[in-house]
Design an enzyme around this catalytic site. Structure first.
Site, PDB file in Angstrom:
ATOM      1  N   LYS A  92      11.589  -2.838  11.970  1.00 29.36           N
ATOM      2  CA  LYS A  92      12.981  -2.657  11.563  1.00 29.36           C
ATOM      3  C   LYS A  92      13.982  -3.208  12.574  1.00 29.36           C
ATOM      4  O   LYS A  92      13.779  -3.131  13.788  1.00 29.36           O
ATOM      5  CB  LYS A  92      13.241  -1.157  11.326  1.00 29.36           C
ATOM      6  CG  LYS A  92      12.373  -0.576  10.223  1.00 29.36           C
ATOM      7  CD  LYS A  92      12.791   0.829   9.826  1.00 29.36           C
ATOM      8  CE  LYS A  92      12.083   1.924  10.555  1.00 29.36           C
ATOM      9  NZ  LYS A  92      10.626   1.918  10.412  1.00 29.36           N
TER      10      LYS A  92
ATOM     11  N   SER B 264       1.049  11.415  12.589  1.00 22.76           N
ATOM     12  CA  SER B 264       0.363  12.472  13.333  1.00 22.76           C
ATOM     13  C   SER B 264      -0.315  11.842  14.536  1.00 22.76           C
ATOM     14  O   SER B 264      -0.628  10.644  14.521  1.00 22.76           O
ATOM     15  CB  SER B 264      -0.671  13.182  12.450  1.00 22.76           C
ATOM     16  OG  SER B 264      -1.373  14.167  13.207  1.00 22.76           O
TER      17      SER B 264
ATOM     18  N   HIS C  98      17.301  -0.969   9.697  1.00 22.79           N
ATOM     19  CA  HIS C  98      16.969   0.424   9.990  1.00 22.79           C
ATOM     20  C   HIS C  98      17.961   1.417   9.382  1.00 22.79           C
ATOM     21  O   HIS C  98      17.573   2.443   8.835  1.00 22.79           O
ATOM     22  CB  HIS C  98      16.885   0.636  11.507  1.00 22.79           C
ATOM     23  CG  HIS C  98      16.031   1.793  11.909  1.00 22.79           C
ATOM     24  ND1 HIS C  98      15.158   1.750  12.967  1.00 22.79           N
ATOM     25  CD2 HIS C  98      15.900   3.038  11.392  1.00 22.79           C
ATOM     26  CE1 HIS C  98      14.533   2.909  13.079  1.00 22.79           C
ATOM     27  NE2 HIS C  98      14.980   3.700  12.135  1.00 22.79           N
TER      28      HIS C  98
ATOM     29  N   GLY D 283       3.359   6.087   9.836  1.00 22.37           N
ATOM     30  CA  GLY D 283       4.561   5.858  10.628  1.00 22.37           C
ATOM     31  C   GLY D 283       4.266   5.969  12.110  1.00 22.37           C
ATOM     32  O   GLY D 283       3.485   6.829  12.529  1.00 22.37           O
TER      33      GLY D 283
ATOM     34  N   PRO E  15       0.838  -1.199   0.000  1.00 23.40           N
ATOM     35  CA  PRO E  15       0.000   0.000   0.000  1.00 23.40           C
ATOM     36  C   PRO E  15       0.871   1.247   0.000  1.00 23.40           C
ATOM     37  O   PRO E  15       1.777   1.386   0.831  1.00 23.40           O
ATOM     38  CB  PRO E  15      -0.802  -0.125   1.301  1.00 23.40           C
ATOM     39  CG  PRO E  15      -0.757  -1.578   1.656  1.00 23.40           C
ATOM     40  CD  PRO E  15       0.586  -2.050   1.177  1.00 23.40           C
TER      41      PRO E  15
ATOM     42  N   TYR F 298      11.918   2.508  18.045  1.00 22.95           N
ATOM     43  CA  TYR F 298      10.901   3.454  18.515  1.00 22.95           C
ATOM     44  C   TYR F 298      10.419   3.144  19.924  1.00 22.95           C
ATOM     45  O   TYR F 298       9.745   3.962  20.543  1.00 22.95           O
ATOM     46  CB  TYR F 298       9.693   3.468  17.569  1.00 22.95           C
ATOM     47  CG  TYR F 298      10.004   3.855  16.142  1.00 22.95           C
ATOM     48  CD1 TYR F 298      11.213   4.462  15.795  1.00 22.95           C
ATOM     49  CD2 TYR F 298       9.088   3.595  15.135  1.00 22.95           C
ATOM     50  CE1 TYR F 298      11.491   4.803  14.485  1.00 22.95           C
ATOM     51  CE2 TYR F 298       9.352   3.940  13.816  1.00 22.95           C
ATOM     52  CZ  TYR F 298      10.563   4.530  13.492  1.00 22.95           C
ATOM     53  OH  TYR F 298      10.828   4.860  12.189  1.00 22.95           O
TER      54      TYR F 298
ATOM     55  N   LEU G  62       6.601  15.108   4.382  1.00 21.07           N
ATOM     56  CA  LEU G  62       6.147  16.503   4.474  1.00 21.07           C
ATOM     57  C   LEU G  62       7.259  17.410   4.995  1.00 21.07           C
ATOM     58  O   LEU G  62       7.006  18.560   5.368  1.00 21.07           O
ATOM     59  CB  LEU G  62       4.915  16.592   5.396  1.00 21.07           C
ATOM     60  CG  LEU G  62       3.707  15.759   4.956  1.00 21.07           C
ATOM     61  CD1 LEU G  62       2.578  15.874   5.976  1.00 21.07           C
ATOM     62  CD2 LEU G  62       3.230  16.186   3.573  1.00 21.07           C
TER      63      LEU G  62
ATOM     64  N   ASP H 152       4.141   1.304   9.745  1.00 15.24           N
ATOM     65  CA  ASP H 152       5.597   1.202   9.798  1.00 15.24           C
ATOM     66  C   ASP H 152       6.047   1.324  11.250  1.00 15.24           C
ATOM     67  O   ASP H 152       5.763   2.313  11.917  1.00 15.24           O
ATOM     68  CB  ASP H 152       6.251   2.304   8.970  1.00 15.24           C
ATOM     69  CG  ASP H 152       7.767   2.250   9.073  1.00 15.24           C
ATOM     70  OD1 ASP H 152       8.364   1.316   8.508  1.00 15.24           O
ATOM     71  OD2 ASP H 152       8.352   3.132   9.741  1.00 15.24           O
TER      72      ASP H 152
END
Length: 312
Positions: free
Chosen positions: A85, A263, A118, A26, A21, A56, A219, A51
């Site tokens: 990752k 977001s 990563h 994220g 997709p 993280y 972005l 993702d």
């Protein structure tokens, strides 16, 4: 690349199997509670590509969010494409499978759709994700090559539970090296890319080899100069009654790449998913009129992701 009536439903085929997709969410969100809420909001908005990453430190929260949505029976595991990752401290071949299995447990998934290195930089192996010497410099591991790590990744595909493998934060030069020696080619590469860093040459190479180029910081990560304040982008947005973010994300998919956007705001999450095709003149304006060229994240030079805060 196949595109349905809605650009947001675009799927990009890979040489591996199936397709990816193009529109991805994220999960680089520091707070686990907020991660869980945002991931649920993304799935409810329509995102079908998540993702994740060991680095993280929130895979469990993402896993919880997926399980909550699965429990409603509105979504099934096979409806999702999930990546996670391998972190830099686990590049030694003997550490790859344990790291992969640990991510699967945290995500509460039997299978991972794409497991990604990563960064191409190996750090000192161990439990400390950000190993530093007494002067604060990263401690790298010279005892393993990227090709050796890639061989261990290939074995994950052979053994099952890992459908495809990929690379992140990699230069075209390094990607060429892996493609040249790989038994199983990368299905996807994640790199910083946006209208200020289009990476056309890398995109062409990926297309040639059946590799999906996925743009992170699509972005511009709200850094300066601000991609979303670019006069070309804002003029197109005003003309088409879209937000600058929707223009930049539509551009990413329409040119043949996938993207990741993050977001924690449900309204913004829905807005970032709600993209539609741009007219050809808008695509041409972005390619020909935007002259700014900048990389916001120096991770390709150091292996240290600039968007992840260092642990104290």
């Amino acid at each position: 690349m196949t595109t349905s009536d809605s650009l947001r439903d675009t799927r990009i085929p890979t040489h591996a199997s199936g397709s990816v997709p193009a529109v991805g969410f994220g999960t680089l969100i520091p707070d686990p509670v907020v991660t869980r809420q945002a991931t649920k909001a993304a799935l409810e908005a329509g995102f079908r590509h998540l993702d994740c990453a060991e680095r993280y430190r929130n895979e469990e929260a993402v896993g919880d969010a997926m399980q909550e949505v699965f429990a409603t029976e509105k979504l099934r595991r096979r409806d999702l494409f999930v990546t996670t990752k391998l972190w830099n401290t686990n590049h030694r071949p003997e550490r790859v499978k344990p790291a992969f299995d640990a991510s699967r447990r945290r995500l509460k998934l039997d299978d991972i759709d794409c497991y990604i290195i990563h960064t191409p930089f190996a750090f000192q192996p161990g439990d400390e994700q950000d190993p530093r010497d007494e002067r604060g410099r990263v401690i790298y591991d010279s005892g393993v090559t990227l090709a050796e790590t890639w061989e261990a990744m290939e074995r994950l595909v052979d053994e099952g539970h890992c459908r495809s493998i990929g690379l992140s934060d990699i230069t075209l030069e390094k990607l060429r090296e892996i493609v040249a020696v790989a038994r199983i080619r990368p299905a996807m590469v994640q790199v910083e890319s946006h209208p200020y860093l289009p990476e056309w040459e890398l995109l062409d190479f990926c297309r040639e080899h059946g590799i999906v180029l996925q743009a992170f910081a699509a972005l511009g990560h709200a850094m300066k100069p601000n991609v979303l304040a670019d006069p070309v982008i804002t003029a197109i947005a005003e003309r088409l009654h879209k937000t600058p973010a929707q223009i930049a994300l539509a551009w990413a998919v329409q040119r043949g790449s996938a993207f990741l956007t993050t977001s924690t705001n449900p309204r913004r999450i829905r807005e970032n998913f709600d993209i539609s095709a741009l007219p050809e003149d808008a695509m041409r304006e972005i390619k020909e009129q935007i002259k700014t060229n900048i990389r916001f994240n120096s991770v390709v030079e150091t292996g240290v992701p600039g968007f992840i805060p260092r642990a104290e």
